[in-house]
Design a protein around this motif. Structure first.
Motif, PDB file in Angstrom:
ATOM      1  N   ALA A  42       5.780   1.638  -2.980  1.00  0.00           N
ATOM      2  CA  ALA A  42       5.643   3.074  -2.743  1.00  0.00           C
ATOM      3  C   ALA A  42       5.051   3.331  -1.365  1.00  0.00           C
ATOM      4  O   ALA A  42       5.495   4.222  -0.644  1.00  0.00           O
ATOM      5  CB  ALA A  42       4.770   3.710  -3.822  1.00  0.00           C
ATOM      6  N   ALA A  43       4.058   2.540  -0.973  1.00  0.00           N
ATOM      7  CA  ALA A  43       3.444   2.717   0.340  1.00  0.00           C
ATOM      8  C   ALA A  43       4.426   2.351   1.442  1.00  0.00           C
ATOM      9  O   ALA A  43       4.503   3.021   2.470  1.00  0.00           O
ATOM     10  CB  ALA A  43       2.181   1.878   0.452  1.00  0.00           C
ATOM     11  N   ALA A  44       5.185   1.299   1.222  1.00  0.00           N
ATOM     12  CA  ALA A  44       6.168   0.881   2.224  1.00  0.00           C
ATOM     13  C   ALA A  44       7.254   1.944   2.380  1.00  0.00           C
ATOM     14  O   ALA A  44       7.700   2.223   3.495  1.00  0.00           O
ATOM     15  CB  ALA A  44       6.780  -0.455   1.834  1.00  0.00           C
ATOM     16  N   ASP A  45       7.683   2.553   1.257  1.00  0.00           N
ATOM     17  CA  ASP A  45       8.684   3.615   1.309  1.00  0.00           C
ATOM     18  C   ASP A  45       8.191   4.782   2.151  1.00  0.00           C
ATOM     19  O   ASP A  45       8.955   5.438   2.839  1.00  0.00           O
ATOM     20  CB  ASP A  45       9.030   4.123  -0.089  1.00  0.00           C
ATOM     21  N   ALA A  46       6.902   5.069   2.071  1.00  0.00           N
ATOM     22  CA  ALA A  46       6.339   6.200   2.801  1.00  0.00           C
ATOM     23  C   ALA A  46       5.911   5.804   4.209  1.00  0.00           C
ATOM     24  O   ALA A  46       5.446   6.633   4.972  1.00  0.00           O
ATOM     25  CB  ALA A  46       5.149   6.762   2.042  1.00  0.00           C
ATOM     26  N   GLY A  47       6.023   4.519   4.559  1.00  0.00           N
ATOM     27  CA  GLY A  47       5.620   4.055   5.874  1.00  0.00           C
ATOM     28  C   GLY A  47       4.111   3.970   6.033  1.00  0.00           C
ATOM     29  O   GLY A  47       3.582   4.011   7.129  1.00  0.00           O
ATOM     30  N   LEU A  48       3.389   3.878   4.918  1.00  0.00           N
ATOM     31  CA  LEU A  48       1.931   3.827   4.953  1.00  0.00           C
ATOM     32  C   LEU A  48       1.446   2.395   4.817  1.00  0.00           C
ATOM     33  O   LEU A  48       2.066   1.584   4.142  1.00  0.00           O
ATOM     34  CB  LEU A  48       1.349   4.657   3.796  1.00  0.00           C
ATOM     35  N   ALA A 105       2.688  12.414   2.207  1.00  0.00           N
ATOM     36  CA  ALA A 105       1.546  11.634   1.722  1.00  0.00           C
ATOM     37  C   ALA A 105       1.255  11.952   0.259  1.00  0.00           C
ATOM     38  O   ALA A 105       0.978  11.047  -0.538  1.00  0.00           O
ATOM     39  CB  ALA A 105       0.316  11.905   2.585  1.00  0.00           C
ATOM     40  N   ILE A 106       1.339  13.227  -0.109  1.00  0.00           N
ATOM     41  CA  ILE A 106       1.102  13.629  -1.506  1.00  0.00           C
ATOM     42  C   ILE A 106       2.163  13.020  -2.408  1.00  0.00           C
ATOM     43  O   ILE A 106       1.855  12.457  -3.466  1.00  0.00           O
ATOM     44  CB  ILE A 106       1.079  15.168  -1.641  1.00  0.00           C
ATOM     45  N   LEU A 107       3.414  13.114  -2.005  1.00  0.00           N
ATOM     46  CA  LEU A 107       4.503  12.558  -2.818  1.00  0.00           C
ATOM     47  C   LEU A 107       4.392  11.041  -2.946  1.00  0.00           C
ATOM     48  O   LEU A 107       4.625  10.484  -4.025  1.00  0.00           O
ATOM     49  CB  LEU A 107       5.858  12.949  -2.224  1.00  0.00           C
ATOM     50  N   ALA A 108       4.020  10.368  -1.866  1.00  0.00           N
ATOM     51  CA  ALA A 108       3.882   8.908  -1.915  1.00  0.00           C
ATOM     52  C   ALA A 108       2.761   8.505  -2.867  1.00  0.00           C
ATOM     53  O   ALA A 108       2.909   7.568  -3.663  1.00  0.00           O
ATOM     54  CB  ALA A 108       3.617   8.349  -0.515  1.00  0.00           C
ATOM     55  N   GLU A 109       1.638   9.195  -2.805  1.00  0.00           N
ATOM     56  CA  GLU A 109       0.516   8.864  -3.694  1.00  0.00           C
ATOM     57  C   GLU A 109       0.867   9.181  -5.142  1.00  0.00           C
ATOM     58  O   GLU A 109       0.537   8.416  -6.050  1.00  0.00           O
ATOM     59  CB  GLU A 109      -0.742   9.635  -3.268  1.00  0.00           C
ATOM     60  N   ALA A 110       1.554  10.273  -5.378  1.00  0.00           N
ATOM     61  CA  ALA A 110       1.974  10.613  -6.735  1.00  0.00           C
ATOM     62  C   ALA A 110       2.926   9.556  -7.287  1.00  0.00           C
ATOM     63  O   ALA A 110       2.794   9.133  -8.437  1.00  0.00           O
ATOM     64  CB  ALA A 110       2.629  11.997  -6.755  1.00  0.00           C
ATOM     65  N   ARG A 111       3.873   9.100  -6.459  1.00  0.00           N
ATOM     66  CA  ARG A 111       4.781   8.034  -6.894  1.00  0.00           C
ATOM     67  C   ARG A 111       4.012   6.757  -7.195  1.00  0.00           C
ATOM     68  O   ARG A 111       4.279   6.066  -8.171  1.00  0.00           O
ATOM     69  CB  ARG A 111       5.824   7.750  -5.800  1.00  0.00           C
ATOM     70  N   ARG A 112       3.049   6.431  -6.329  1.00  0.00           N
ATOM     71  CA  ARG A 112       2.269   5.210  -6.521  1.00  0.00           C
ATOM     72  C   ARG A 112       1.508   5.243  -7.838  1.00  0.00           C
ATOM     73  O   ARG A 112       1.394   4.243  -8.533  1.00  0.00           O
ATOM     74  CB  ARG A 112       1.284   5.036  -5.363  1.00  0.00           C
ATOM     75  N   ALA A 118       3.495  13.196 -11.517  1.00  0.00           N
ATOM     76  CA  ALA A 118       4.178  14.265 -10.808  1.00  0.00           C
ATOM     77  C   ALA A 118       3.253  14.744  -9.698  1.00  0.00           C
ATOM     78  O   ALA A 118       2.032  14.788  -9.857  1.00  0.00           O
ATOM     79  CB  ALA A 118       4.508  15.411 -11.762  1.00  0.00           C
ATOM     80  N   ALA A 119       3.813  15.110  -8.557  1.00  0.00           N
ATOM     81  CA  ALA A 119       2.998  15.563  -7.427  1.00  0.00           C
ATOM     82  C   ALA A 119       2.169  16.779  -7.815  1.00  0.00           C
ATOM     83  O   ALA A 119       0.994  16.890  -7.445  1.00  0.00           O
ATOM     84  CB  ALA A 119       3.887  15.867  -6.230  1.00  0.00           C
ATOM     85  N   ALA A 120       2.757  17.705  -8.576  1.00  0.00           N
ATOM     86  CA  ALA A 120       2.018  18.897  -9.001  1.00  0.00           C
ATOM     87  C   ALA A 120       0.826  18.518  -9.877  1.00  0.00           C
ATOM     88  O   ALA A 120      -0.255  19.115  -9.767  1.00  0.00           O
ATOM     89  CB  ALA A 120       2.947  19.844  -9.758  1.00  0.00           C
ATOM     90  N   HIS A 121       1.002  17.520 -10.730  1.00  0.00           N
ATOM     91  CA  HIS A 121      -0.108  17.082 -11.580  1.00  0.00           C
ATOM     92  C   HIS A 121      -1.218  16.462 -10.743  1.00  0.00           C
ATOM     93  O   HIS A 121      -2.398  16.720 -10.961  1.00  0.00           O
ATOM     94  CB  HIS A 121       0.360  16.085 -12.633  1.00  0.00           C
ATOM     95  N   LEU A 122      -0.855  15.641  -9.767  1.00  0.00           N
ATOM     96  CA  LEU A 122      -1.850  15.014  -8.904  1.00  0.00           C
ATOM     97  C   LEU A 122      -2.656  16.073  -8.165  1.00  0.00           C
ATOM     98  O   LEU A 122      -3.889  16.052  -8.185  1.00  0.00           O
ATOM     99  CB  LEU A 122      -1.174  14.076  -7.899  1.00  0.00           C
ATOM    100  N   VAL A 123      -1.976  17.016  -7.524  1.00  0.00           N
ATOM    101  CA  VAL A 123      -2.673  18.063  -6.779  1.00  0.00           C
ATOM    102  C   VAL A 123      -3.533  18.905  -7.729  1.00  0.00           C
ATOM    103  O   VAL A 123      -4.694  19.182  -7.449  1.00  0.00           O
ATOM    104  CB  VAL A 123      -1.662  18.943  -6.006  1.00  0.00           C
ATOM    105  N   GLY A 124      -2.964  19.281  -8.872  1.00  0.00           N
ATOM    106  CA  GLY A 124      -3.726  20.083  -9.837  1.00  0.00           C
ATOM    107  C   GLY A 124      -4.945  19.360 -10.367  1.00  0.00           C
ATOM    108  O   GLY A 124      -6.029  19.928 -10.473  1.00  0.00           O
ATOM    109  N   ALA A 125      -4.790  18.071 -10.683  1.00  0.00           N
ATOM    110  CA  ALA A 125      -5.911  17.299 -11.214  1.00  0.00           C
ATOM    111  C   ALA A 125      -7.022  17.178 -10.186  1.00  0.00           C
ATOM    112  O   ALA A 125      -8.211  17.274 -10.521  1.00  0.00           O
ATOM    113  CB  ALA A 125      -5.430  15.912 -11.645  1.00  0.00           C
ATOM    114  N   LEU A 126      -6.659  16.974  -8.936  1.00  0.00           N
ATOM    115  CA  LEU A 126      -7.672  16.854  -7.894  1.00  0.00           C
ATOM    116  C   LEU A 126      -8.398  18.172  -7.650  1.00  0.00           C
ATOM    117  O   LEU A 126      -9.622  18.197  -7.472  1.00  0.00           O
ATOM    118  CB  LEU A 126      -7.036  16.339  -6.602  1.00  0.00           C
TER     119      LEU A 126
END
Length: 174
Positions: free
Chosen positions: A18-24, A65-72, A76-84
């Motif tokens: 996931a990090a490699a896909d995002a270039g991180l 960055a949000i999408l990459a971390e959510a995938r990792r 779901a990206a919305a769940h990650l942002v909401g939870a944080l």
């Protein structure tokens, strides 16, 4: 958007991919990992679905960055942002400028405790297998004695970590 393949939560190499896909770069501190999992773990399904919506705007790089971390994290990206956001509102997560060394210490200790507990579990499984009966091998007695010694050390280490974590959390609150 449909995913390309099946989701395999916890599959080896998933985080790196996931990090490699995002270039991180793939560099994660235990404290960061522990804090994120503590906050973004999956919530139990509720009978009433959330219906209120808040729109937010991100730059292209922030969204990636949000999408990459959510995938990792297999969220779901919305769940990650909401939870944080909810965690921050509840005081469980501070913004980067508000994070203290106590927060890092507590998260590092939590990650260390988990690792030591896993060691204890593995040694316990070895001891159970050796004690399961059958014909003992020549080195089984010595191995069982060493397993017992390691279990005592692991138990003492976990107890010390618990006390240190409690002290750190208490001194942070003061």
């Amino acid at each position: 958007m449909a995913e390309a393949g099946p989701r395999r939560e916890g599959a080896p190499g998933q985080e790196a991919a996931a990090a490699a896909d995002a270039g991180l770069p793939v560099v994660v501190r235990a404290a960061d990992e522990a804090a994120l999992y503590r906050v973004a773990r999956r919530r139990a399904r509720k009978k009433v679905q959330r219906t209120e919506r808040v729109d937010v705007r991100y730059s292209v790089s922030e969204k990636q960055a949000i999408l990459a971390e959510a995938r990792r994290l297999n969220l779901a990206a919305a769940h990650l942002v909401g939870a944080l956001v909810v965690a921050h509102l509840n005081g469980d997560l501070v913004l980067p400028g508000q994070r203290t060394s106590h927060d890092d210490l507590i998260d590092e200790l939590a990650a260390l405790r988990t690792e030591i507990a896993r060691i204890g579990t593995n040694v316990n499984q070895v001891a159970r297998k050796l004690n399961s009966g059958g014909h003992p091998h020549p080195g089984d007695t010595a191995l069982l004695a060493e397993a017992g010694r390691v279990l005592v050390l692991a138990r003492d280490a976990v107890t010390s970590i618990d006390v240190t974590s409690d002290n750190a959390a208490t001194s942070k609150a003061a």
